[in-house]
Write an enzyme that holds these catalytic residues in place. Sequence first.
Site, PDB file in Angstrom:
ATOM      1  N   LYS A  13      36.719 -48.402 -72.700  1.00  0.00           N
ATOM      2  CA  LYS A  13      37.038 -49.003 -71.406  1.00  0.00           C
ATOM      3  C   LYS A  13      36.924 -50.521 -71.485  1.00  0.00           C
ATOM      4  O   LYS A  13      37.757 -51.255 -70.936  1.00  0.00           O
ATOM      5  CB  LYS A  13      36.091 -48.479 -70.317  1.00  0.00           C
ATOM      6  CG  LYS A  13      36.338 -47.031 -69.930  1.00  0.00           C
ATOM      7  CD  LYS A  13      35.412 -46.647 -68.801  1.00  0.00           C
ATOM      8  CE  LYS A  13      35.619 -45.222 -68.351  1.00  0.00           C
ATOM      9  NZ  LYS A  13      34.687 -44.856 -67.262  1.00  0.00           N
ATOM     10  N   ASP A  69      35.007 -45.780 -61.958  1.00  0.00           N
ATOM     11  CA  ASP A  69      34.833 -44.360 -62.233  1.00  0.00           C
ATOM     12  C   ASP A  69      36.223 -43.747 -62.213  1.00  0.00           C
ATOM     13  O   ASP A  69      37.045 -44.088 -61.354  1.00  0.00           O
ATOM     14  CB  ASP A  69      33.927 -43.703 -61.191  1.00  0.00           C
ATOM     15  CG  ASP A  69      33.280 -42.445 -61.747  1.00  0.00           C
ATOM     16  OD1 ASP A  69      32.962 -42.420 -62.953  1.00  0.00           O
ATOM     17  OD2 ASP A  69      33.096 -41.478 -60.993  1.00  0.00           O
ATOM     18  N   PHE A 149      40.824 -41.940 -75.846  1.00  0.00           N
ATOM     19  CA  PHE A 149      39.607 -41.149 -75.678  1.00  0.00           C
ATOM     20  C   PHE A 149      39.826 -40.100 -74.584  1.00  0.00           C
ATOM     21  O   PHE A 149      40.897 -40.042 -73.963  1.00  0.00           O
ATOM     22  CB  PHE A 149      38.413 -42.062 -75.328  1.00  0.00           C
ATOM     23  CG  PHE A 149      38.499 -42.692 -73.957  1.00  0.00           C
ATOM     24  CD1 PHE A 149      39.358 -43.757 -73.728  1.00  0.00           C
ATOM     25  CD2 PHE A 149      37.734 -42.224 -72.895  1.00  0.00           C
ATOM     26  CE1 PHE A 149      39.443 -44.345 -72.469  1.00  0.00           C
ATOM     27  CE2 PHE A 149      37.812 -42.806 -71.629  1.00  0.00           C
ATOM     28  CZ  PHE A 149      38.675 -43.880 -71.421  1.00  0.00           C
ATOM     29  N   LYS A 172      49.754 -47.868 -73.590  1.00  0.00           N
ATOM     30  CA  LYS A 172      48.985 -47.109 -72.587  1.00  0.00           C
ATOM     31  C   LYS A 172      48.804 -47.950 -71.327  1.00  0.00           C
ATOM     32  O   LYS A 172      48.913 -47.454 -70.205  1.00  0.00           O
ATOM     33  CB  LYS A 172      47.615 -46.689 -73.155  1.00  0.00           C
ATOM     34  CG  LYS A 172      46.752 -45.931 -72.151  1.00  0.00           C
ATOM     35  CD  LYS A 172      45.414 -45.446 -72.709  1.00  0.00           C
ATOM     36  CE  LYS A 172      44.564 -44.804 -71.624  1.00  0.00           C
ATOM     37  NZ  LYS A 172      43.235 -44.374 -72.070  1.00  0.00           N
TER      38      LYS A 172
HETATM   39  P1  IMP Z   1      33.985 -41.939 -66.304  1.00  0.00           P
HETATM   40  O1  IMP Z   1      33.036 -41.081 -65.551  1.00  0.00           O
HETATM   41  O2  IMP Z   1      34.724 -42.897 -65.469  1.00  0.00           O
HETATM   42  O3  IMP Z   1      33.386 -42.563 -67.525  1.00  0.00           O
HETATM   43  O4  IMP Z   1      35.148 -41.024 -66.903  1.00  0.00           O
HETATM   44  C1  IMP Z   1      35.130 -39.660 -66.740  1.00  0.00           C
HETATM   45  C2  IMP Z   1      35.868 -38.983 -67.836  1.00  0.00           C
HETATM   46  O5  IMP Z   1      37.265 -39.063 -67.542  1.00  0.00           O
HETATM   47  C3  IMP Z   1      35.721 -39.544 -69.233  1.00  0.00           C
HETATM   48  O6  IMP Z   1      34.623 -39.003 -69.908  1.00  0.00           O
HETATM   49  C4  IMP Z   1      36.987 -39.082 -69.883  1.00  0.00           C
HETATM   50  O7  IMP Z   1      36.872 -37.764 -70.319  1.00  0.00           O
HETATM   51  C5  IMP Z   1      37.963 -39.121 -68.736  1.00  0.00           C
HETATM   52  N1  IMP Z   1      38.740 -40.359 -68.744  1.00  0.00           N
HETATM   53  C6  IMP Z   1      38.515 -41.514 -68.054  1.00  0.00           C
HETATM   54  N2  IMP Z   1      39.473 -42.410 -68.316  1.00  0.00           N
HETATM   55  C7  IMP Z   1      40.309 -41.821 -69.206  1.00  0.00           C
HETATM   56  C8  IMP Z   1      41.488 -42.258 -69.870  1.00  0.00           C
HETATM   57  O8  IMP Z   1      41.974 -43.382 -69.730  1.00  0.00           O
HETATM   58  N3  IMP Z   1      42.050 -41.351 -70.697  1.00  0.00           N
HETATM   59  C9  IMP Z   1      41.558 -40.103 -70.895  1.00  0.00           C
HETATM   60  N4  IMP Z   1      40.468 -39.658 -70.318  1.00  0.00           N
HETATM   61  C10 IMP Z   1      39.842 -40.514 -69.470  1.00  0.00           C
END
Ligand code: IMP
Length: 198
Positions: A13, A69, A149, A172
Amino acid sequence: MNNLIFATNNQNKVDEVRAVLGEIFNIITLKEAGIDIDIPEPHDTLEANATEKSKTINSLTGKNCFSEDTGLEVEALNGEPGVQSARYAGESGNFENNMEKLLTNLDPFENKAARFRTVISLILDGKEYFFEGICPGKIISERKGNQGFGYDPVFIPTGSDKTFAEMEMTEKNKFSHRKKAMEKLIHFLNTYYGKDQD
Ligand code: IMP
């Protein structure tokens, strides 16, 4: 250049955000700010989790910061995994287990429509602001590509025939939910600081 702490421990990120915001703001990671904590995401909305992260870091440092998030919202699964995207296969789940659970749950459905949704919480001079970015697309049943990811290998954004995991970061970022939310954040910051300098 103005400093802004990005409240995340996810280096992917940070890289994506620096590619978009890095020329205008000096993005400081938690590690660079000397903060070694795993901020909990206990809430049932992206907005509440984003707030939790930015407020935690703001109260620890007293500095301007933002957090984000993100969730993958799958239409046929009534918006799942959504806010649980990181923990879909359980607290100790990883990207692979989460994708496996998603593909298994979605298998019986014809409708593969999904979207990523990002919510940014910015705390600037003591006030909070929200920005949202959405990337519509679909889930495919076979993983493709090895970049990025999370759910990237099974997500194809609308307007492309490649998964996010088959794209370089710049490609992307043409589609990305996070980029769209970041663009709104940048516009706001430019206006905010522009006005301040008048
Ligand atoms: P977080 O809670 O915002 O860190 O993200 C939640 C989850 O969403 C991450 O662990 C990823 O599995 C998924 N995620 C968030 N952003 C992306 C992205 O850009 N591509 C793919 N999966 C994502």
